[in-house]
Design an enzyme around this catalytic site. Structure first.
Site, PDB file in Angstrom:
ATOM      1  N   CYS A  40      -8.362  -6.891  -2.599  1.00 19.60           N
ATOM      2  CA  CYS A  40      -8.421  -7.987  -1.633  1.00 19.60           C
ATOM      3  C   CYS A  40      -9.489  -7.751  -0.571  1.00 19.60           C
ATOM      4  O   CYS A  40     -10.005  -8.700   0.021  1.00 19.60           O
ATOM      5  CB  CYS A  40      -7.057  -8.182  -0.971  1.00 19.60           C
ATOM      6  SG  CYS A  40      -6.406  -6.713  -0.156  1.00 19.60           S
ATOM      7  N   GLN A 103      -5.061   1.555  -6.642  1.00 20.78           N
ATOM      8  CA  GLN A 103      -6.016   0.609  -7.225  1.00 20.78           C
ATOM      9  C   GLN A 103      -7.274   1.317  -7.726  1.00 20.78           C
ATOM     10  O   GLN A 103      -7.812   0.969  -8.783  1.00 20.78           O
ATOM     11  CB  GLN A 103      -6.377  -0.446  -6.175  1.00 20.78           C
ATOM     12  CG  GLN A 103      -5.216  -1.368  -5.827  1.00 20.78           C
ATOM     13  CD  GLN A 103      -5.509  -2.244  -4.621  1.00 20.78           C
ATOM     14  OE1 GLN A 103      -6.104  -1.788  -3.642  1.00 20.78           O
ATOM     15  NE2 GLN A 103      -5.096  -3.490  -4.678  1.00 20.78           N
ATOM     16  N   ASN A 177       3.671  -6.584  -3.305  1.00 20.64           N
ATOM     17  CA  ASN A 177       4.855  -7.406  -3.052  1.00 20.64           C
ATOM     18  C   ASN A 177       6.134  -6.589  -3.194  1.00 20.64           C
ATOM     19  O   ASN A 177       7.090  -6.782  -2.431  1.00 20.64           O
ATOM     20  CB  ASN A 177       4.881  -8.609  -3.997  1.00 20.64           C
ATOM     21  CG  ASN A 177       4.196  -9.824  -3.407  1.00 20.64           C
ATOM     22  OD1 ASN A 177       3.789  -9.817  -2.245  1.00 20.64           O
ATOM     23  ND2 ASN A 177       4.052 -10.878  -4.192  1.00 20.64           N
TER      24      ASN A 177
END
Length: 316
Positions: A40, A103, A177
């Protein structure tokens, strides 16, 4: 060390340009080109092989001139230092955020499994991940108050709401999340719903399909953190009062919803700006110094190993 990087992040460009380049990088580059890291906050391509200047120019040509003014490039030790800062979380919009390490590891493993990477790229990512792990163990584990879940919780309270009395919807069964769900539950939230396209058990939450998105404004808080090539939340007439958090790039929520009088929309950059108030400049400087020394030590080891292989080859 013949390694380089071309990238764009939250500091060098707007969110809209990061969205455009994220799609372009994904379309143009694959494992044969190096290691592609897309999150992001950033999209970066790590490459090796020489001459590096020619590889660099060829990559720029494939970007078709899009956003060249916002791209940054690093080579050799500077590339190593940059990746170590990224993995450690001190280059993130949310200082010390932990998901970036996972990530980076996934991006490296994906490229490693699909294509034979150079020795330099293997060394870069393996030692960069080691430095990031050491930084978190030594300096960053105590900084949980500046992480993303705490930042979102603070915004919810700043808007006059409490997690205990809020109906919360999470869109996407992503790692971030799941961390948010666990954090919200720990802070007293009990009405938690996860909207997902995949099967899997998530504790403390009711799981539902994407049909729930037709009535997303029945919830007090909606958090979107999934990959989707398009908006999953769009303009809705007569929407009720809802707090919206868009953690994805490309974005999951139509930015036009920010203009609705009863909605509050926060994208990842806005959340980062609010969380940035907790960052200590002295602490960041200390972390950067430690990383620079660790990178210099690993670069010396790399040179010694390379020299040892050369002497061995000559003596045979």
């Amino acid at each position: 060390m013949q390694v380089g990087i071309i990238g764009i992040n939250h500091k060098s460009s707007s969110l809209a340009l990061r969205e455009k380049l994220a799609r372009l990088f994904q379309a143009e580059f694959g494992p044969k080109d190096g290691v592609l890291l897309s999150t992001c906050n950033r999209t970066e391509l790590y490459f090796s092989g020489g001459p590096l200047a020619e590889r660099h120019s060829a990559i720029l040509d494939r970007l078709k001139g899009v956003g060249l003014h916002a791209l940054y490039s690093y080579f050799g030790p500077d590339c190593f230092n940059h990746l170590s800062r990224v993995i450690s979380g001190i280059d993130s919009a949310i200082f010390g955020e932990s998901d970036i390490q996972r990530q980076v590891k996934l991006a490296y493993e994906n490229a490693r499994q699909k294509e034979k990477l150079s020795h330099e790229l293997h060394y870069l990512f393996q030692k960069g991940l080691k430095i990031g792990k050491e930084m978190r163990s030594s300096f960053l584990l105590s900084k949980k108050g500046a992480l993303l879940p705490h930042a979102i919780h603070s915004i919810v309270e700043w808007q006059g709401r409490t997690l205990e009395n809020s109906r919360c919807l999470f869109v996407g069964n992503s790692s971030i999340n799941r961390k948010l769900i666990s954090y919200f539950h720990y802070k007293g939230a009990r009405d938690l719903t996860l909207c997902t396209r995949t099967e899997g058990n998530v504790f403390h939450v009711v799981t539902t399909g994407w049909e729930v998105l037709e009535r997303w404004d029945d919830f007090d808080v909606v958090v979107c953190g999934t990959y989707h090539d398009g908006y999953v939340l769009e303009k809705k007439e007569g929407a009720k009062e809802t707090l919206l958090f868009d953690l994805s790039v490309p974005r999951n929520i139509d930015p036009a919803l920010a203009n609705h009088p009863r909605l509050k929309l926060y994208n990842i950059d806005q959340i980062g700006v609010m969380a940035q108030k907790n960052r200590g400049e002295k602490e960041i400087a200390l972390c950067e110094t430690v990383i620079e020394k660790a990178v210099a030590r690993q670069m010396q080891l790399f040179k010694k190993r390379k020299q040892a292989k050369w002497f061995y080859a000559v003596s045979c």
